[in-house]
Design an enzyme around this catalytic site. Structure first.
Site, PDB file in Angstrom:
ATOM      1  N   GLY A   1      -5.410  -0.666   1.786  1.00 32.78           N
ATOM      2  CA  GLY A   1      -5.572   0.743   2.585  1.00 32.78           C
ATOM      3  C   GLY A   1      -5.500   1.773   1.488  1.00 32.78           C
TER       4      GLY A   1
ATOM      5  N   ARG B   1      -9.482  -5.063   1.346  1.00 29.53           N
ATOM      6  CA  ARG B   1      -8.569  -5.935   1.569  1.00 29.53           C
ATOM      7  C   ARG B   1      -9.226  -7.544   1.131  1.00 29.53           C
ATOM      8  NH1 ARG B   1      -4.448  -3.089   3.681  1.00 29.53           N
ATOM      9  NH2 ARG B   1      -4.987  -1.616   5.195  1.00 29.53           N
TER      10      ARG B   1
ATOM     11  N   ASP C   1       2.593  -3.513  -1.371  1.00 24.59           N
ATOM     12  CA  ASP C   1       2.951  -4.874  -1.937  1.00 24.59           C
ATOM     13  C   ASP C   1       2.112  -6.122  -1.941  1.00 24.59           C
ATOM     14  OD1 ASP C   1       3.496  -5.679   0.487  1.00 24.59           O
ATOM     15  OD2 ASP C   1       5.899  -5.846   0.182  1.00 24.59           O
TER      16      ASP C   1
ATOM     17  N   THR D   1       0.095   3.789  -1.254  1.00 23.68           N
ATOM     18  CA  THR D   1      -0.040   3.461   0.167  1.00 23.68           C
ATOM     19  C   THR D   1       0.465   4.882   1.103  1.00 23.68           C
ATOM     20  OG1 THR D   1       0.986   2.210   2.138  1.00 23.68           O
ATOM     21  CG2 THR D   1       2.070   2.178   0.239  1.00 23.68           C
TER      22      THR D   1
ATOM     23  N   ASP E   1       2.302   4.545   3.673  1.00 26.32           N
ATOM     24  CA  ASP E   1       3.338   3.889   4.484  1.00 26.32           C
ATOM     25  C   ASP E   1       4.825   4.061   3.840  1.00 26.32           C
ATOM     26  OD1 ASP E   1       1.213   2.877   6.194  1.00 26.32           O
ATOM     27  OD2 ASP E   1       1.220   0.888   5.484  1.00 26.32           O
TER      28      ASP E   1
ATOM     29  N   ASP F   1       6.688   2.024   2.299  1.00 22.20           N
ATOM     30  CA  ASP F   1       7.211   0.821   2.381  1.00 22.20           C
ATOM     31  C   ASP F   1       7.371   0.003   0.973  1.00 22.20           C
ATOM     32  OD1 ASP F   1       4.449   0.183   2.175  1.00 22.20           O
ATOM     33  OD2 ASP F   1       4.249  -1.290   3.891  1.00 22.20           O
TER      34      ASP F   1
HETATM   35  O1  F6P Z   1      -1.107   0.181   5.043  1.00 25.08           O
HETATM   36  C1  F6P Z   1      -1.932   1.311   5.330  1.00 25.08           C
HETATM   37  C2  F6P Z   1      -2.290   1.447   6.719  1.00 25.08           C
HETATM   38  O2  F6P Z   1      -2.915   2.499   7.025  1.00 25.08           O
HETATM   39  C3  F6P Z   1      -1.282   1.107   7.529  1.00 25.08           C
HETATM   40  O3  F6P Z   1      -0.607   2.071   7.976  1.00 25.08           O
HETATM   41  C4  F6P Z   1      -2.194   0.710   8.724  1.00 25.08           C
HETATM   42  O4  F6P Z   1      -1.228  -0.006   9.850  1.00 25.08           O
HETATM   43  C5  F6P Z   1      -3.132  -0.317   8.205  1.00 25.08           C
HETATM   44  O5  F6P Z   1      -3.223   0.070   6.854  1.00 25.08           O
HETATM   45  C6  F6P Z   1      -4.581  -0.192   8.805  1.00 25.08           C
HETATM   46  O6  F6P Z   1      -5.251  -0.689   8.240  1.00 25.08           O
HETATM   47  P1  F6P Z   1      -6.930  -0.920   8.177  1.00 25.08           P
HETATM   48  O7  F6P Z   1      -7.378   0.425   7.559  1.00 25.08           O
HETATM   49  O8  F6P Z   1      -7.443  -2.006   7.577  1.00 25.08           O
HETATM   50  O9  F6P Z   1      -7.254  -0.931   9.945  1.00 25.08           O
END
Ligand code: F6P
Length: 322
Positions: free
Chosen positions: A11, A72, A103, A127, A129, A131
């Site tokens: 992301g 991804r 990670d 990120t 997050d 995290d």
């Molecule tokens: O890891 C970043 C993030 O925005 C998370 O907060 C969220 O759960 C996820 O990515 C959403 O992913 P995508 O954009 O692939 O739907």
């Protein structure tokens, strides 16, 4: 170290461009050639790898998203697929790879350094997050936090006018940091995060108590990793009769121009990643702790027991929202 590559993965987050810029400029300053891998690990497999110059990162420090694009790429977990990526790095004579992401992205880098010991790898935490172990803050967290604050401030206006309870669902994957910090910043009644068990009946009682003492509105901040805003509203409706609305902030949290804090963090971490590569380090993630730059082996970063959720802030939020 003569040639390195940089990619952004997973992301996206505001400040990734500033991190790429720092990597490129600091490397060139030290006479190292830099290649950009477009579309993360997907681009590594597809050989979407192109030389970057000083000018390639001009006018990017203030831009959200990532000009290298991101993806991804679950296929990169397959050893044969990884070998294609490694072969492309070898083809371009790359000796060091900087991976900017979460990670999951670090795990790809770790595999590369295990399977191809002549290529050093360094991770930069990018990120929203917050995290990632080994750092107090990830790049993009502060910008996302400010986006949430700005959005909730607007929601409060209408919440007050209609004396409503608003349940705000925020991102963060399994981590409650965005909900926690945003909750404190907007004066939320309650913060619901995966790290702390929450009794919804108690939340309902707090809201009811607030209404009885004349509060004009209530804000409940829910981390997506705990439950959805809709599920929270349904649970609450079992215990308290309020006119509740749910707002899912969604991907707006991932966009926008990075804050000053994220630009500075990205620049410092990007520069530190180049320091590590020049020192011959590999399989490490850079980070910042108590405002001091540091690095941590990927293995340690993946250990789950180091999570940095700040229970003091959580308690303070409760004390301030009586
Ligand atoms: O890891 C970043 C993030 O925005 C998370 O907060 C969220 O759960 C996820 O990515 C959403 O992913 P995508 O954009 O692939 O739907």
């Amino acid at each position: 170290m003569k040639k390195i590559a940089v990619l952004t993965s997973g992301g996206d987050s505001p400040g990734m461009n500033a991190a790429v810029r720092a990597v490129v400029r600091k490397a060139i300053y030290n006479n190292i050639e830099v290649y950009g891998v477009y579309q993360g690990y997907q681009g590594l497999i597809n050989d979407d790898i192109h030389k970057l110059e000083l000018g390639s990162v001009g006018d990017t420090i203030q831009r959200g998203g990532t000009f290298l694009y991101s993806a991804r790429c679950p296929e990169f977990k397959e050893p044969e697929v990884r070998q294609k990526g490694i072969a492309n790095l070898r083809k371009h004579g790359i000796e060091g790879l900087v991976v900017i992401g979460g990670d999951g992205s670090y795990r790809g880098a770790q595999r590369i350094s295990e399977e191809c010991t002549e290529i050093q790898t360094v991770g930069i935490p990018g990120t929203i997050d917050n995290d990632i172990n080994g750092t107090d803050f990830t790049i993009g967290f502060d910008t996302a936090l400010n986006t949430i604050i700005e959005s909730v401030d607007k929601i409060r206006d209408t919440a007050s006018s209609h004396a409503r309870t608003f349940i705000i669902e925020v991102m963060g994957r399994d981590c409650g940091d965005l909900a926690l910090w945003a909750g404190l910043s907007v004066g939320a009644e309650t913060i619901i995060v995966p790290e702390v068990e929450t009794d919804i009946k108690e939340v309902a009682e707090r809201i009811d108590h607030g209404i009885k003492r004349g509060k004009k509105h209530s804000i409940v901040m829910v981390a997506e990793g705990c439950m959805t805003g809709e599920a929270c509203a349904q649970e609450l409706s079992k215990y308290v009769n309020v006119d509740a609305r749910v707002s899912v902030l969604g991907h707006i949290q991932r966009g926008g121009s990075p804050t000053g804090q994220d630009r500075v963090l990205a620049s410092r971490l990007g520069g530190h990643a180049i320091d590590l590569l020049m020192q011959g380090e590999t399989a490490r993630g850079v980070g910042i702790r108590d405002n001091v730059l540091r690095s941590t082996p990927f293995d340690e970063i993946f250990r789950a027991d180091e999570h940095q959720f700040d229970y003091n802030i959580y308690e303070l939020t409760k004390e301030l929202s009586i």
